[in-house]
Design a protein around this motif. Structure first.
Motif, PDB file in Angstrom:
ATOM      1  N   THR A  75      12.141 -28.030  -5.144  1.00 22.76           N
ATOM      2  CA  THR A  75      12.134 -27.048  -4.061  1.00 22.76           C
ATOM      3  C   THR A  75      11.531 -25.744  -4.566  1.00 22.76           C
ATOM      4  O   THR A  75      12.042 -25.140  -5.511  1.00 22.76           O
ATOM      5  CB  THR A  75      13.551 -26.801  -3.538  1.00 22.76           C
ATOM      6  N   LEU A  76      10.411 -25.338  -3.964  1.00 24.85           N
ATOM      7  CA  LEU A  76       9.705 -24.117  -4.341  1.00 24.85           C
ATOM      8  C   LEU A  76       9.372 -24.116  -5.825  1.00 24.85           C
ATOM      9  O   LEU A  76       9.747 -23.205  -6.577  1.00 24.85           O
ATOM     10  CB  LEU A  76      10.530 -22.879  -3.946  1.00 24.85           C
ATOM     11  N   ALA A 111      19.564 -28.094   3.118  1.00 24.51           N
ATOM     12  CA  ALA A 111      19.324 -28.553   1.747  1.00 24.51           C
ATOM     13  C   ALA A 111      18.677 -29.928   1.748  1.00 24.51           C
ATOM     14  O   ALA A 111      19.211 -30.873   2.330  1.00 24.51           O
ATOM     15  CB  ALA A 111      20.632 -28.583   0.976  1.00 24.51           C
ATOM     16  N   PRO A 112      17.520 -30.076   1.093  1.00 31.92           N
ATOM     17  CA  PRO A 112      16.912 -31.414   0.957  1.00 31.92           C
ATOM     18  C   PRO A 112      17.771 -32.287   0.041  1.00 31.92           C
ATOM     19  O   PRO A 112      18.594 -31.785  -0.727  1.00 31.92           O
ATOM     20  CB  PRO A 112      15.554 -31.116   0.309  1.00 31.92           C
ATOM     21  N   THR A 126       7.096 -27.759  -2.234  1.00 33.82           N
ATOM     22  CA  THR A 126       8.389 -28.393  -2.006  1.00 33.82           C
ATOM     23  C   THR A 126       8.184 -29.853  -1.663  1.00 33.82           C
ATOM     24  O   THR A 126       7.373 -30.189  -0.802  1.00 33.82           O
ATOM     25  CB  THR A 126       9.152 -27.679  -0.868  1.00 33.82           C
ATOM     26  N   MET A 127       8.925 -30.718  -2.330  1.00 34.50           N
ATOM     27  CA  MET A 127       8.809 -32.157  -2.098  1.00 34.50           C
ATOM     28  C   MET A 127       9.531 -32.567  -0.818  1.00 34.50           C
ATOM     29  O   MET A 127      10.634 -32.098  -0.542  1.00 34.50           O
ATOM     30  CB  MET A 127       9.433 -32.938  -3.258  1.00 34.50           C
ATOM     31  N   ALA A 140      -0.139 -31.517  -2.641  1.00 35.55           N
ATOM     32  CA  ALA A 140       0.497 -30.418  -1.913  1.00 35.55           C
ATOM     33  C   ALA A 140       2.017 -30.465  -1.960  1.00 35.55           C
ATOM     34  O   ALA A 140       2.679 -29.474  -1.660  1.00 35.55           O
ATOM     35  CB  ALA A 140       0.028 -30.415  -0.459  1.00 35.55           C
ATOM     36  N   GLN A 141       2.608 -31.611  -2.326  1.00 37.54           N
ATOM     37  CA  GLN A 141       4.062 -31.713  -2.433  1.00 37.54           C
ATOM     38  C   GLN A 141       4.566 -31.668  -3.871  1.00 37.54           C
ATOM     39  O   GLN A 141       5.761 -31.734  -4.122  1.00 37.54           O
ATOM     40  CB  GLN A 141       4.546 -33.019  -1.793  1.00 37.54           C
TER      41      GLN A 141
END
Length: 476
Positions: A253-254, A294-295, A261-262, A228-229
């Protein structure tokens, strides 16, 4: 925005009763001018603001709402461009009723296009028109059409590097190259990271544009298992031991096509694997602007092993082909050579327009509006198809595409043809899998102008999914 009691009293009265219109509520999550446009359109659609009603003068409404005159003027212009208002010199600005209805499927006369990942229209075109007109009026216009450094003009790289900076990721303008879109940047990145005949690790379901670049460069793809990630670090580690992998392509991301998204923990785990196996990372962050916080990026975790890519086309419009890549210092000379060989240079005219939008704050306004529109469309998707989306996790920062898991009754190919026969285009099933057959399809929610058309198209897809595939596909 909180309205004062005097405003509230005026707002409880229809504009047709003699008082001039004021909004009842402004959305604080939107840029001020767009929240005012939204309030105008809502009141016109609901009938609270009727055809022929006169709006307050710009100065008066700005004073009452505590906004600048420029903000109100900008909102009036945007509402007029959408068909809600009419302005007459010396007479004022008037409501003209509901915006003229657009024909269904305005972007494609034959199909609802949920297959092409393009941003939904809101304020981008007006913003671009303004920035380009300012650029045309620049006293330095002739210089913008002259030859310049392959990696981009220094003043442009400084502005864009500052805009890209976040947390501990602060790219130097000297490490930045400006390309003709992210696809051009990906092509340069894959040339820097691999040689013909070598292999790149990708998500098992990956971006078809990357597949195309790998193919023309004679680079093989090794699909890595996902959850899922996104990419599983242990699966990447195992593949590196079994295959001659030199690089990994990631969209953390996306991710497209799956919209996954991780987490930060997943990114750090992938980075450890890449560091242990000395893999170059191509980090494609073209959808990163949708995340309000922002990750952490791979460019922060492994700056000497990461080529980091962004673009303006996904938040503006597709033909605004300006992409950028942050290159590790050891690879910079070769990156400039590849720029020279593939395009010589980017368009300084477009990059100047982008720089102006950054410095004025207009680009951030467009991004804020894009996030709001993406959330609205994702909500429609959840309402219409959430019961049929298996293993799909709600995304707090959705983008313009989603991944529809199909379950056991449908294959991606049969669903694609069934949707096509019902007038709906989805991403072709053979365009997204690196090595594995996909068990779903990507739906792009931005290509349909009107929310009601999007909702109807998703209901059609739900109806298809609720019908046994054998009874539909046999007629395709």
């Amino acid at each position: 925005m909180t309205l004062n009691p005097k405003q509230k009293q005026a707002d409880n009265t229809s504009a047709s009763s003699g008082s001039l219109w004021h909004p009842t509520k402004l959305d604080n999550k939107l840029p001020p001018y767009l929240s005012l446009v939204q309030a105008l359109s809502t009141d016109i659609e609901s009938g609270r603001l009727r055809p022929g009603d006169r709006l307050p003068p710009h100065r008066d409404l700005a004073r009452d709402l505590g906004l600048s005159i420029g903000t109100v003027s900008k909102a009036y212009r945007e509402a007029q461009s959408r068909g809600y208002l009419s302005s007459h010199v010396g007479q004022g600005t008037f409501a003209i009723g509901k915006a003229a209805p657009k024909p269904p499927l305005a972007r494609n006369a034959d199909f609802i296009n949920l297959g092409l990942n393009q941003p939904p229209r809101h304020s981008q075109l007006e913003t671009l028109q303004r920035a380009m007109q300012e650029t045309l009026n620049s006293p330095y216009l002739e210089e913008l059409f002259a030859y310049h450094q392959h990696q981009g003009r220094p003043e442009h790289r400084e502005v864009i590097a500052g805009w890209m900076a976040r947390q501990s990721f602060k790219p130097s303008p000297d490490q930045l190259i400006i390309c003709n879109g992210a696809q051009h940047a990906i092509d340069i990145a894959i040339r820097l990271s691999t040689k013909p005949g070598q292999s790149v690790a990708t998500d098992a379901l990956t971006y078809f544009g990357f597949k195309a670049v790998a193919d023309v460069n004679n680079i093989g793809l090794t699909g890595i298992a996902m959850d899922a990630q996104g990419m599983l670090p242990e699966a990447l580690d195992e593949a590196c031991g079994a295959y001659d992998i030199h690089c990994v392509y990631l969209m953390p991301t996306l991710q497209t096509p799956t919209a996954r998204t991780m987490s930060e923990a997943r990114r750090r785990a992938i980075a450890k694997v890449a560091e242990r196996h000395r893999l170059m990372i191509i980090e494609d962050n073209v959808y990163g602007f949708f995340a309000e916080t922002a990750p952490i990026s791979f460019a922060e975790l492994l700056p000497d092993q990461t080529i980091y890519i962004e673009s303006f086309s996904k938040c503006l419009l597709p033909a605004f082909r300006v992409g950028m890549a942050v290159i590790p210092p050891a690879l910079m000379d070769r990156a400039i050579l590849f720029l020279h060989a593939t395009s010589w240079m980017s368009s300084s005219f477009l990059v100047e327009a982008a720089s102006r939008m950054i410095k004025s704050g207009a680009l951030q306004d467009v991004i804020a509006a894009s996030r709001t529109e993406a959330r609205a469309r994702y909500k429609i998707f959840q309402e219409e198809l959430s019961g049929h989306v298996r293993e799909e996790l709600p995304n707090p920062s959705p983008g313009n595409h989603v991944w529809l898991n199909l379950g056991e009754d449908w294959t991606s190919a049969s669903f694609y043809f069934a949707a096509h026969s019902n007038g709906i285009l989805v991403s072709p099933p053979d365009s997204v899998n690196a090595t594995l057959a996909p068990l779903g399809v990507r739906l792009c929610l931005g290509g349909v102008d009107r929310h009601e058309d999007l909702r109807l198209s998703l209901r059609k897809l739900r109806s298809i999914m609720e019908t046994p595939s054998s009874s539909i596909v046999s007629f395709v």
